[in-house]
Design a protein around this motif. Structure first.
Motif, PDB file in Angstrom:
ATOM      1  N   GLY A 291       0.758  -1.252   0.000  1.00  0.00           N
ATOM      2  CA  GLY A 291       0.000   0.000   0.000  1.00  0.00           C
ATOM      3  C   GLY A 291       0.782   1.291   0.000  1.00  0.00           C
ATOM      4  N   GLY A 292       2.107   1.244   0.049  1.00  0.00           N
ATOM      5  CA  GLY A 292       2.878   2.481   0.113  1.00  0.00           C
ATOM      6  C   GLY A 292       2.701   3.352  -1.113  1.00  0.00           C
ATOM      7  N   LYS A 293       2.864   2.760  -2.300  1.00  0.00           N
ATOM      8  CA  LYS A 293       2.706   3.544  -3.532  1.00  0.00           C
ATOM      9  C   LYS A 293       1.255   3.946  -3.726  1.00  0.00           C
ATOM     10  N   ALA A 294       0.327   3.064  -3.352  1.00  0.00           N
ATOM     11  CA  ALA A 294      -1.096   3.399  -3.485  1.00  0.00           C
ATOM     12  C   ALA A 294      -1.455   4.608  -2.633  1.00  0.00           C
ATOM     13  N   ALA A 295      -0.898   4.680  -1.422  1.00  0.00           N
ATOM     14  CA  ALA A 295      -1.202   5.823  -0.553  1.00  0.00           C
ATOM     15  C   ALA A 295      -0.700   7.122  -1.153  1.00  0.00           C
ATOM     16  N   LEU A 296       0.493   7.091  -1.756  1.00  0.00           N
ATOM     17  CA  LEU A 296       1.026   8.296  -2.386  1.00  0.00           C
ATOM     18  C   LEU A 296       0.222   8.648  -3.628  1.00  0.00           C
ATOM     19  N   LEU A 297      -0.079   7.653  -4.462  1.00  0.00           N
ATOM     20  CA  LEU A 297      -0.877   7.918  -5.663  1.00  0.00           C
ATOM     21  C   LEU A 297      -2.272   8.420  -5.293  1.00  0.00           C
ATOM     22  N   GLY A 298      -2.852   7.825  -4.254  1.00  0.00           N
ATOM     23  CA  GLY A 298      -4.183   8.270  -3.847  1.00  0.00           C
ATOM     24  C   GLY A 298      -4.195   9.719  -3.409  1.00  0.00           C
ATOM     25  N   ALA A 299      -3.167  10.137  -2.691  1.00  0.00           N
ATOM     26  CA  ALA A 299      -3.083  11.530  -2.252  1.00  0.00           C
ATOM     27  C   ALA A 299      -2.886  12.469  -3.435  1.00  0.00           C
ATOM     28  N   LEU A 300      -2.049  12.072  -4.386  1.00  0.00           N
ATOM     29  CA  LEU A 300      -1.835  12.894  -5.582  1.00  0.00           C
ATOM     30  C   LEU A 300      -3.105  12.969  -6.426  1.00  0.00           C
ATOM     31  N   PRO A 315      -6.123 -11.214  -0.165  1.00  0.00           N
ATOM     32  CA  PRO A 315      -7.018 -10.451   0.725  1.00  0.00           C
ATOM     33  C   PRO A 315      -6.308  -9.826   1.925  1.00  0.00           C
ATOM     34  N   HIS A 316      -5.355 -10.539   2.526  1.00  0.00           N
ATOM     35  CA  HIS A 316      -4.689  -9.956   3.698  1.00  0.00           C
ATOM     36  C   HIS A 316      -3.840  -8.759   3.310  1.00  0.00           C
ATOM     37  N   ARG A 317      -3.272  -8.785   2.110  1.00  0.00           N
ATOM     38  CA  ARG A 317      -2.509  -7.631   1.632  1.00  0.00           C
ATOM     39  C   ARG A 317      -3.455  -6.503   1.212  1.00  0.00           C
ATOM     40  N   ALA A 318      -4.621  -6.853   0.706  1.00  0.00           N
ATOM     41  CA  ALA A 318      -5.613  -5.829   0.373  1.00  0.00           C
ATOM     42  C   ALA A 318      -6.035  -5.067   1.632  1.00  0.00           C
ATOM     43  N   ARG A 319      -6.088  -5.779   2.757  1.00  0.00           N
ATOM     44  CA  ARG A 319      -6.423  -5.096   4.013  1.00  0.00           C
ATOM     45  C   ARG A 319      -5.324  -4.113   4.407  1.00  0.00           C
ATOM     46  N   LEU A 320      -4.060  -4.471   4.139  1.00  0.00           N
ATOM     47  CA  LEU A 320      -2.973  -3.532   4.401  1.00  0.00           C
ATOM     48  C   LEU A 320      -3.083  -2.292   3.516  1.00  0.00           C
ATOM     49  N   VAL A 321      -3.489  -2.491   2.266  1.00  0.00           N
ATOM     50  CA  VAL A 321      -3.682  -1.357   1.355  1.00  0.00           C
ATOM     51  C   VAL A 321      -4.791  -0.445   1.880  1.00  0.00           C
ATOM     52  N   ALA A 322      -5.881  -1.058   2.319  1.00  0.00           N
ATOM     53  CA  ALA A 322      -6.988  -0.260   2.847  1.00  0.00           C
ATOM     54  C   ALA A 322      -6.548   0.547   4.061  1.00  0.00           C
ATOM     55  N   ARG A 323      -5.712  -0.046   4.897  1.00  0.00           N
ATOM     56  CA  ARG A 323      -5.209   0.673   6.068  1.00  0.00           C
ATOM     57  C   ARG A 323      -4.332   1.848   5.645  1.00  0.00           C
ATOM     58  N   ALA A 324      -3.478   1.629   4.613  1.00  0.00           N
ATOM     59  CA  ALA A 324      -2.598   2.705   4.151  1.00  0.00           C
ATOM     60  C   ALA A 324      -3.389   3.858   3.542  1.00  0.00           C
ATOM     61  N   LEU A 325      -4.507   3.552   2.900  1.00  0.00           N
ATOM     62  CA  LEU A 325      -5.310   4.583   2.240  1.00  0.00           C
ATOM     63  C   LEU A 325      -6.341   5.221   3.164  1.00  0.00           C
ATOM     64  N   ALA A 326      -6.548   4.664   4.340  1.00  0.00           N
ATOM     65  CA  ALA A 326      -7.576   5.189   5.243  1.00  0.00           C
ATOM     66  C   ALA A 326      -7.322   6.663   5.538  1.00  0.00           C
ATOM     67  N   GLY A 327      -8.350   7.457   5.401  1.00  0.00           N
ATOM     68  CA  GLY A 327      -8.219   8.889   5.641  1.00  0.00           C
ATOM     69  C   GLY A 327      -7.850   9.687   4.414  1.00  0.00           C
TER      70      GLY A 327
END
Length: 471
Positions: A291-300, A315-327
Motif C-alpha cells: 500500500g505504500g505507492k497506493a497511498a502516495l498515488l491516492g493523495a496525488l 485479501p490480507h494484503r488488500a487489508r494492508l492497502v486499505a489501512r494505508a489509504l484510510a483517511g
C-alpha cells in the motif's frame, strides 16, 4: 598413597544467558526455518525483549547489527567456516551453522575483541546447542582467529583471484552469490570500480526515509523530528540514524509513511507523465500491496480530482492497502482482484501503475537474506506473471493513457526483457522518456526507461518504464 595435594572439584558452571545473542540466534533461525524476513521478525523480538527489561537501546543496536551483518555476509562466512571444518557444510546442522556465523561476524565484522567474541559465542552455543556442540563451535572459532589475519586475510584466502573468476571473487569479497553479481554487472555495465561501489552499497544499512502524503502532511512537520530533506523527492524526509518512525505523529496517524525515495519517485513519475488527449480522472494501482505507492498515488489523485482504484490479489494484503489509504481525502476503492484477470473493462483508466512481483534484487540492503534465498530459476517463475500483469495493464488503460511498469529488481530479465517482449505483442504501446520526470537526478542512463541504483542515487534499485497506449 599420593602425597600430591587434593584440589577441590570445580563447581559446575551454568551457561550464562546472553539476551542479545539469544535474540539474534532466534531471528536467524526464523529466517532459515520459516523463510521469514529479518525486517519483519526482528522488530517484535526486540519489542518483547524491551518490555521484559532484557535489552536497552545499545543492546538492541548490537542485536540488530549481529542479525543483519550475519545475513549479509552469510555466504562469505560459510566459505571461511568451511575452511575450518573437516566435513562439508551440508553435514553441519543449520543451528550450529547459525551460531558459527554469528561468531564469525563478531570476530571478523565488528569491533568486538576476539576473546570476547569467542567466549560469548561459545556460551551461546552451550545455551542453545548443548555442551557437546559448544566444544565444536569453540574449536572452529579458535581456528578462525588462530592466525590473526582478520577479514581481509580470510578474503585473500577463500576468494579466487579476480583474474581467474571476477564474479566469484567479487561475490566472496562482498557477500553476494556469484549469479547475482553477474546479473547486477550485466544491468549496470561499466568496469570493476562501479560494480564494487554497488556491492558495497548493498551491504550498507539504508537510511529510514519518510514520505509526507500530499494534502495530509507536509515535510516541515516531518523535519521537526530531526530528519533532513530527501535528495530527490519533494515529499521525502530522511530520519537521522536511530530515528524511530513511530515517534513521528504524522506516521502514527497515517498521514505519512515509511517509503524508500525510489518508490516515491516512480509513483511521482507516473503521476506526472504526459497523457494523450482525454480525461485524467481514473487511476489504477494494479499490484497495490502492501500500500505504500497506493497511498502516495491516492493523495496525488485527490489533489487533481481523480479517483484511485487499488487492486491486490491477496485479501490480507488488500487489508494492508486499505489501512494505508484510510483517511485519504479523495475518492478511492480497494478491491481484492487479480491483475492478470481484471475485474474492470478494457480502457477504463487514464493512469495505471503495475509494480510487479519480482526477485527483489534491488532491495538487498533492506532484505539481506534474499540474496541467499533467491535462485536463478526464480526468474522463470516470475516471468509469466510479470508479462501478464503488464499486458493486462496496457489493456486496462485508455488510448492516450500511460502505464508505469515498475519492479524492485535491476535484473534485465525482469526489466527491459519484459517490456520488450510485451511491446512486440502490443505494438500500440510507445515508450515515453522517463528521465525528464526525475529532474536533477544524475546517471539516469540513455533512456527512455530508468534504472535507479543504491550507490548512485541512494535509493533501492527501482526500475521504471513508462508506456503510453496509442491504439
Amino acid at each position: 598413597m599420593s602425597t600430591r595435594p587434593r584440589r577441590p572439584a570445580k563447581p559446575y558452571r551454568r551457561p550464562r544467558k546472553d539476551p542479545v545473542r539469544i535474540l539474534a540466534f532466534e531471528a536467524l533461525r526464523a529466517v532459515d526455518e520459516r523463510d521469514a524476513y529479518a525486517n519483519l521478525v526482528l522488530p517484535p523480538l526486540l519489542a518483547k525483549a524491551r518490555e521484559k527489561g532484557e535489552l536497552d537501546t545499545r543492546d538492541a543496536a548490537l542485536a540488530t547489527e549481529l542479525v543483519y551483518g550475519t545475513l549479509r555476509w552469510q555466504g562469505t562466512y560459510d566459505a571461511i567456516i568451511a575452511d575450518c571444518v573437516d566435513r562439508p557444510l551440508r553435514e553441519v546442522d543449520p543451528p550450529v551453522l547459525d551460531v558459527l556465523a554469528l561468531g564469525a561476524h563478531q570476530l571478523l565484522g565488528t569491533r568486538i575483541p576476539s576473546h570476547a567474541g569467542v567466549s560469548a559465542t561459545v556460551e551461546l552455543a552451550r545455551v542453545v546447542l548443548g555442551d557437546g556442540r559448544a566444544k565444536f563451535v569453540n574449536a572452529v572459532l579458535r581456528k578462525i582467529t588462530a592466525d590473526g589475519i582478520g577479514l581481509e586475510g580470510w578474503l585473500d584466502r577463500v576468494a579466487p583471484p579476480y583474474e581467474e573468476d571476477a564474479e566469484e571473487h567479487l561475490g566472496v569479497r562482498h557477500g553476494h552469490p556469484r549469479w547475482i553479481v553477474s546479473a547486477l554487472w550485466d544491468a549496470l555495465g561499466g568496469g570493476r570500480a562501479g560494480m564494487e561501489d554497488l556491492l558495497t552499497a548493498d551491504n550498507e544499512r539504508p537510511e529510514v526515509t519518510l514520505v509526507a502524503r500530499p494534502g495530509r502532511a507536509g515535510t516541515d512537520e516531518l523535519l521537526t523530528g530531526g530528519g533532513v530533506p530527501g535528495r530527490w523527492s519533494p515529499y521525502a524526509v530522511r530520519l537521522a540514524e536511530g530515528g524511530e518512525p513511530g515517534a513521528v505523529a504524522a506516521v502514527r496517524e497515517g498521514r505519512a509513511g515509511v517509503q524508500d525515495e525510489g518508490s516515491q519517485l516512480v509513483a511521482l513519475a507516473l503521476a506526472d507523465a504526459p497523457l494523450g488527449d482525454g480525461p485524467d480522472r481514473r487511476w489504477l494501482d494494479g499490484c497495490a500491496g502492501p500500500g505504500g505507492k497506493a497511498a502516495l498515488l491516492g493523495a496525488l489523485a485527490a489533489q487533481r480530482g481523480a479517483a484511485l482504484t487499488a487492486a491486490e490479489k491477496q485479501p490480507h494484503r488488500a487489508r494492508l492497502v486499505a489501512r494505508a489509504l484510510a483517511g485519504n481525502p479523495g475518492p478511492y476503492q480497494v478491491v481484492a482482484a487479480d491483475g492478470t484477470r481484471p475485474a474492470w473493462r478494457p480502457g477504463t483508466f487514464d493512469r495505471v501503475l503495475v509494480d510487479v512481483p519480482c526477485t527483489g534484487l534491488g532491495a538487498l540492503r533492506r532484505r539481506p537474506e534474499a540474496r541467499w534465498r533467491r535462485r536463478p530459476e526464480d526468474l522463470d517463475r516470475f516471468a509469466p506473471l510479470q508479462r501478464g500483469l503488464l499486458e493486462r495493464a496496457l489493456e486496462a488503460v485508455r488510448v492516450g493513457g500511460v502505464v508505469g511498469y515498475v519492479t524492485c529488481s535491476p535484473h534485465l530479465a525482469e526489466t527491459r526483457a519484459v517490456v520488450d517482449d510485451v511491446r512486440k505483442r502490443h505494438p500500440g504501446a510507445e515508450l515515453l522518456d522517463a528521465r525528464p520526470l526525475l529532474p536533477d537526478m544524475p546517471a539516469l542512463g540513455d533512456g527512455p526507461d530508468v534504472q535507479l541504483w543504491p550507490h548512485l542515487h541512494g535509493t533501492d534499485a527501482m526500475y521504471l518504464a513508462l508506456l503510453r497506449r496509442t491504439a
